[in-house]
Write an enzyme that holds these catalytic residues in place. Sequence first.
Site, PDB file in Angstrom:
ATOM      1  CB  SER A 105       0.053   1.212  -0.702  1.00 16.34           C
ATOM      2  OG  SER A 105      -0.051  -0.072  -1.630  1.00 16.34           O
ATOM      3  CG  ASP A 157       4.436  -4.107   2.424  1.00 19.40           C
ATOM      4  OD1 ASP A 157       3.602  -4.819   2.003  1.00 19.40           O
ATOM      5  OD2 ASP A 157       4.449  -2.980   2.855  1.00 19.40           O
ATOM      6  CG  HIS A 188       0.708  -2.490   2.763  1.00 16.79           C
ATOM      7  ND1 HIS A 188       1.546  -2.419   2.078  1.00 16.79           N
ATOM      8  CD2 HIS A 188      -0.477  -2.048   2.245  1.00 16.79           C
ATOM      9  CE1 HIS A 188       1.572  -1.954   0.910  1.00 16.79           C
ATOM     10  NE2 HIS A 188       0.197  -1.489   1.006  1.00 16.79           N
TER      11      HIS A 188
END
Length: 430
Positions: free
Chosen positions: A155, A353, A381
């Site tokens: 991320s 996602d 995610h």
Amino acid sequence: MSVPLDYAHPEGDRIGLSMVRLPATGRKIGSLVINFGGPGASGVDTLMQSKDVVSPAVREHFDVVSFDPRGVGGSSPVHCMKPLDLDAYFTLDPTPDTEEEVKRQEKWDKEFAKSCAKRSGKKLLAHVGTVDAARDMDVIRAALGDQKLTYLGFSYGTYLGSLYADMYPNRVRAMVLDGAEDPAQDTDDFVRDQDRGFALATKSFLRNCFKTKDCPFEKHSVKAAVKRLDRLYDRADRAPLRNEYDARQVTEAVVRSAVEYSMYQTATWPRLRKALAEAFKGDGTKLLLLADESNGRRPNGRYDNSFEALMAINCVDHPESPCPFWPVKGSRMPKKVQAKGAPPIVVVGTTRDPATPYKEAQALARQLEHGVLLTNDADGHTGYRRGSSCLDSKIDAYLLTAKAPRPATCKPDKKPGKTHEADTATRVSA
């Protein structure tokens, strides 16, 4: 580990970075540095709680290392509001539709910025950005004794990693950027794409829900279910839902936070189904507890500093984001990263996602001089260690050999194995 507060003045003030190392279980190749995302997530806490974040084969040959970036957790943490004030801040209307609501949001934003300056100091706030964190990571690499960095970023960790590769391309051994952000994208576009990503993930959650016995939606139609969710948001906007846990109000902001948080991991979907079933009857208690997890609120009512650090880092990196009253000036960071001279870098994008939409991984892989895109055709995610042996094996082989795979698309196993717990924060506060 001690590092300069301001790298332009290395002889000046210094700050400490909190780090943790999980020693290799066999013949050591080097160290694997991991950032779990955020910004604002504690790498130390996450690794301590998730020792299976990498495969046994990678554990065998690498010391697994994580750290709290500056301003986060145990690394000169940013502090702003007291717990009761944060309780109120997290109930603010995310869709203000009256002048009074707009003024209330502005009042609290000013108070938040003022409290950060008072409790953390402008000197620290000016130096918690990702460029400084990337410099810290190079100091970490050197301190670990590795000539070149082996890195796994999730991320926001992909943003940190891509900036590092652009700044120090000749010091990269192998780099995996999972749940990738597009550094060239401005904040407004990022927010719009993220909104679309959460909408797509919510529809996927609903289709899965219709297959379960405890699904709280009577009509098994995505369109009808989305409308019922919207009615729940409107209901909580007009008047808070009931809360059997404590005296806090379950407002629209709390409901939305709980639903969005649950989109990060399919493992959270059963809890969301039960929470929504009660919310449709007027009880928002279970939604509140999900929102607490998202916001870093502990059972004792205190918060970790993940949200405050997220805001502080965002306001340095992306001053055009919600930082109009921030006490220090930031510098707009989005730019194309090419990492010229770096070896092949593996970029992972998950097709549904919610937080870092797949198109961002595609964009980052194109920008990098030697970017290799691995596509994870799945929900949730990030992709590594989330149930696809196809994806995991390609990443593991790359980390172990530094030889990049060819671009490929993987799907989850029919019977997924154990998955790791990843953070849920993103670079823009949802």
